[in-house]
Design an enzyme around this catalytic site. Structure first.
Site, PDB file in Angstrom:
ATOM      1  N   LYS A 115       0.832  -1.190   0.000  1.00  9.75           N
ATOM      2  CA  LYS A 115       0.000   0.000   0.000  1.00  9.75           C
ATOM      3  C   LYS A 115       0.871   1.245   0.000  1.00  9.75           C
ATOM      4  O   LYS A 115       1.999   1.139   0.473  1.00  9.75           O
ATOM      5  CB  LYS A 115      -0.964   0.028   1.185  1.00  9.75           C
TER       6      LYS A 115
ATOM      7  N   TYR B 252      -4.327   4.008   6.422  1.00 15.58           N
ATOM      8  CA  TYR B 252      -4.769   3.049   7.450  1.00 15.58           C
ATOM      9  C   TYR B 252      -6.081   3.488   8.081  1.00 15.58           C
ATOM     10  O   TYR B 252      -6.936   2.654   8.392  1.00 15.58           O
ATOM     11  CB  TYR B 252      -3.695   2.881   8.536  1.00 15.58           C
TER      12      TYR B 252
HETATM   13  P1  NAD Z   1      12.464   1.714   2.005  1.00 16.39           P
HETATM   14  O1  NAD Z   1      12.937   3.025   1.530  1.00 16.39           O
HETATM   15  O2  NAD Z   1      13.020   1.189   3.294  1.00 16.39           O
HETATM   16  O3  NAD Z   1      12.709   0.587   0.881  1.00 16.39           O
HETATM   17  C1  NAD Z   1      12.437   0.826  -0.469  1.00 16.39           C
HETATM   18  C2  NAD Z   1      13.298  -0.086  -1.324  1.00 16.39           C
HETATM   19  O4  NAD Z   1      13.082   0.243  -2.690  1.00 16.39           O
HETATM   20  C3  NAD Z   1      14.799   0.080  -1.050  1.00 16.39           C
HETATM   21  O5  NAD Z   1      15.402  -1.171  -0.984  1.00 16.39           O
HETATM   22  C4  NAD Z   1      15.299   0.846  -2.242  1.00 16.39           C
HETATM   23  O6  NAD Z   1      16.650   0.542  -2.567  1.00 16.39           O
HETATM   24  C5  NAD Z   1      14.348   0.364  -3.327  1.00 16.39           C
HETATM   25  N1  NAD Z   1      14.266   1.259  -4.481  1.00 16.39           N
HETATM   26  C6  NAD Z   1      14.228   0.860  -5.762  1.00 16.39           C
HETATM   27  N2  NAD Z   1      14.196   1.918  -6.593  1.00 16.39           N
HETATM   28  C7  NAD Z   1      14.230   3.020  -5.807  1.00 16.39           C
HETATM   29  C8  NAD Z   1      14.236   4.419  -6.085  1.00 16.39           C
HETATM   30  N3  NAD Z   1      14.188   4.882  -7.343  1.00 16.39           N
HETATM   31  N4  NAD Z   1      14.254   5.274  -5.044  1.00 16.39           N
HETATM   32  C9  NAD Z   1      14.272   4.828  -3.766  1.00 16.39           C
HETATM   33  N5  NAD Z   1      14.286   3.510  -3.454  1.00 16.39           N
HETATM   34  C10 NAD Z   1      14.254   2.607  -4.464  1.00 16.39           C
HETATM   35  O7  NAD Z   1      10.871   1.787   2.069  1.00 16.39           O
HETATM   36  P2  NAD Z   1       9.884   0.809   2.851  1.00 16.39           P
HETATM   37  O8  NAD Z   1       9.562   1.406   4.162  1.00 16.39           O
HETATM   38  O9  NAD Z   1      10.416  -0.562   2.811  1.00 16.39           O
HETATM   39  O10 NAD Z   1       8.552   0.948   1.936  1.00 16.39           O
HETATM   40  C11 NAD Z   1       8.405   0.269   0.708  1.00 16.39           C
HETATM   41  C12 NAD Z   1       6.911   0.138   0.379  1.00 16.39           C
HETATM   42  O11 NAD Z   1       6.269  -0.583   1.427  1.00 16.39           O
HETATM   43  C13 NAD Z   1       6.163   1.467   0.273  1.00 16.39           C
HETATM   44  O12 NAD Z   1       5.175   1.382  -0.718  1.00 16.39           O
HETATM   45  C14 NAD Z   1       5.482   1.605   1.627  1.00 16.39           C
HETATM   46  O13 NAD Z   1       4.292   2.366   1.593  1.00 16.39           O
HETATM   47  C15 NAD Z   1       5.202   0.181   1.986  1.00 16.39           C
HETATM   48  N6  NAD Z   1       5.179  -0.053   3.443  1.00 16.39           N
HETATM   49  C16 NAD Z   1       4.139  -0.753   3.965  1.00 16.39           C
HETATM   50  C17 NAD Z   1       4.102  -1.020   5.318  1.00 16.39           C
HETATM   51  C18 NAD Z   1       3.000  -1.849   5.903  1.00 16.39           C
HETATM   52  O14 NAD Z   1       2.874  -1.915   7.122  1.00 16.39           O
HETATM   53  N7  NAD Z   1       2.217  -2.542   5.074  1.00 16.39           N
HETATM   54  C19 NAD Z   1       5.119  -0.539   6.159  1.00 16.39           C
HETATM   55  C20 NAD Z   1       6.185   0.172   5.587  1.00 16.39           C
HETATM   56  C21 NAD Z   1       6.194   0.409   4.221  1.00 16.39           C
END
Ligand code: NAD
Length: 374
Positions: A144, A229
């Site tokens: 999401k 949420y």
């Molecule tokens: P994060 O920044 O920790 O991880 C993102 C990943 O994408 C990294 O490994 C990064 O290297 C990669 N990536 C690939 N191309 C990229 C670019 N052009 N710019 C930046 N990063 C790039 O983020 P996250 O917290 O892991 O979130 C990722 C997704 O998960 C988002 O859509 C977020 O909304 C979702 N999320 C959901 C929950 C949940 O509880 N369901 C919790 C956190 C995040």
């Protein structure tokens, strides 16, 4: 309008409290093979998941959760960082043939180890990665918010449909028993009809350079990230999608939040005369709750949206308390069991699209000062 909204919700939501079976726990594994457009490859082996994007959520939640699932296993990774590939290969015993980067992931088409691709990249990359996975013939579970525009959400739905696969959105609270009980209490009328919902989720964001503060990658600020949420919680409790929204945003730090909103309050109106008042922010910690006020009492969760430690209460003093499952394990097991049984997921792309449409309407309402009908 009201009938349309209710029908649309029921069609796309199959809301847990309204009777969808808790698939993760009751799966009966069948050995025969059969193909259906929804999946339906019935098999005994857990489904192979490929994780796309090895950031915070994949590392700290999803990969550990995969170890607790019944129907899934971590089969492959997609990463743009070679050092992460080395570390994950060692930690999770992933063969070289199952390690991809964003440019090679189309080659998954030839890899029978992978059944489901889980997209965990920044919001505005979800469509690109989902479409690549669909073209490789894989089912897709996407985090999401589904994407940053309704057009991109629709393109994802179309691509997965064309591939004859299933698309689910990572709405983990749909697989969490306290949230399901909130919906059950509301819809059973045990404490009378719910009239007002109050929900809020926000936190103080750190690093000013992160993608969450860049409109091009995030599509917005806290509303896209965590306000969703409260939207989902209100939808679960109301048992339908909202039909109108109003909103206001505010900003105290125009430098850090030059690209996205800092705080947003929004109101959702439902056809069944429920009103929801919601707030979301990147400015303060501690807002993490959802409450339903019904005609003979109230019930709520504080905190509501954590990975664990959710606490429920009822005004009549009865317990609202369950064992805390791993929400991600439940979410993935549920999707896998749907695929195995050839049944549609209860959190389909259509639900993600409807929510992105609502989020965009909230931005429009805040911008124009008008109520926006959906
Ligand atoms: P994060 O920044 O920790 O991880 C993102 C990943 O994408 C990294 O490994 C990064 O290297 C990669 N990536 C690939 N191309 C990229 C670019 N052009 N710019 C930046 N990063 C790039 O983020 P996250 O917290 O892991 O979130 C990722 C997704 O998960 C988002 O859509 C977020 O909304 C979702 N999320 C959901 C929950 C949940 O509880 N369901 C919790 C956190 C995040």
């Amino acid at each position: 309008m009201s009938h349309h909204s209710r029908r649309e919700f029921l069609r796309t939501a199959a809301i847990a409290a309204a009777g969808a079976p808790y698939l993760g726990s009751i799966l009966s594994r069948r050995e025969e093979s059969s193909d259906s457009p929804l999946g339906g490859r019935r098999q005994q082996k857990p489904l192979g998941f490929a994780l796309v994007g090895l950031g915070s959520l994949s590392t700290n939640q999803i990969a550990p959760a995969l170890q607790k699932t019944k129907n899934c296993r971590l089969a492959a990774i997609v990463t743009g960082t070679p050092a992460k590939a080395v570390a994950w290969k060692a930690k999770y015993n992933i063969p070289d043939a199952n390690i991809y980067n964003y440019d090679t992931m189309h080659q998954m088409a030839d890899n029978k180890d992978i059944d489901v691709v889980y997209i965990v990249t920044p919001n505005a990359l979800h469509a690109e990665h989902t479409i690549k996975a669909a073209k490789a013939g894989k089912h897709v579970l996407c985090e999401k918010p589904m994407e940053v525009s309704t057009a991109k959400c629709q393109a994802m739905i179309d691509a997965v449909k064309k591939a004859g696969r299933q698309l689910a959105i990572g709405y983990r609270c749909r697989f969490e028993p306290h949230h399901r009980e909130m919906a059950r209490l509301a819809q059973s009328g045990e404490l009378g009809d719910v009239r007002i919902i109050e929900s809020g989720f926000g936190f103080q964001i750190g690093d000013p350079t992160q993608w969450r503060l860049k409109h091009a990658l995030a599509g917005g600020g806290p509303l896209m990230d965590v306000g969703i949420y409260s939207l989902q919680s209100a939808e679960m409790i109301a048992g339908q999608y909202p039909i109108a929204v109003s909103a206001m945003s505010s900003k105290t730090d125009p430098v850090k939040f030059k690209d996205v909103e800092e705080t947003m309050t929004f109101e959702l109106k439902f056809a069944n005369k429920i009103s929801a008042y919601c707030s979301t922010t990147y400015k303060v910690n501690g807002i993490n709750r959802t409450t339903a006020f019904a005609e003979r009492g109230s019930f709520g969760l504080t905190p509501a949206f954590n990975y664990d430690g959710i606490k429920g209460w009822r005004s009549d003093g009865k317990e609202l308390r369950f064992d805390q499952p791993d929400q991600f394990a439940n979410e993935m097991d549920d999707f896998a069991s749907c695929i195995m049984a050839g049944k549609p997921t209860s959190v389909p792309g259509e639900m993600g699209l409807r929510d992105v449409r609502t989020l965009m309407a909230i931005y429009e309402a805040a911008r124009t000062g008008r109520t926006v009908a959906l």
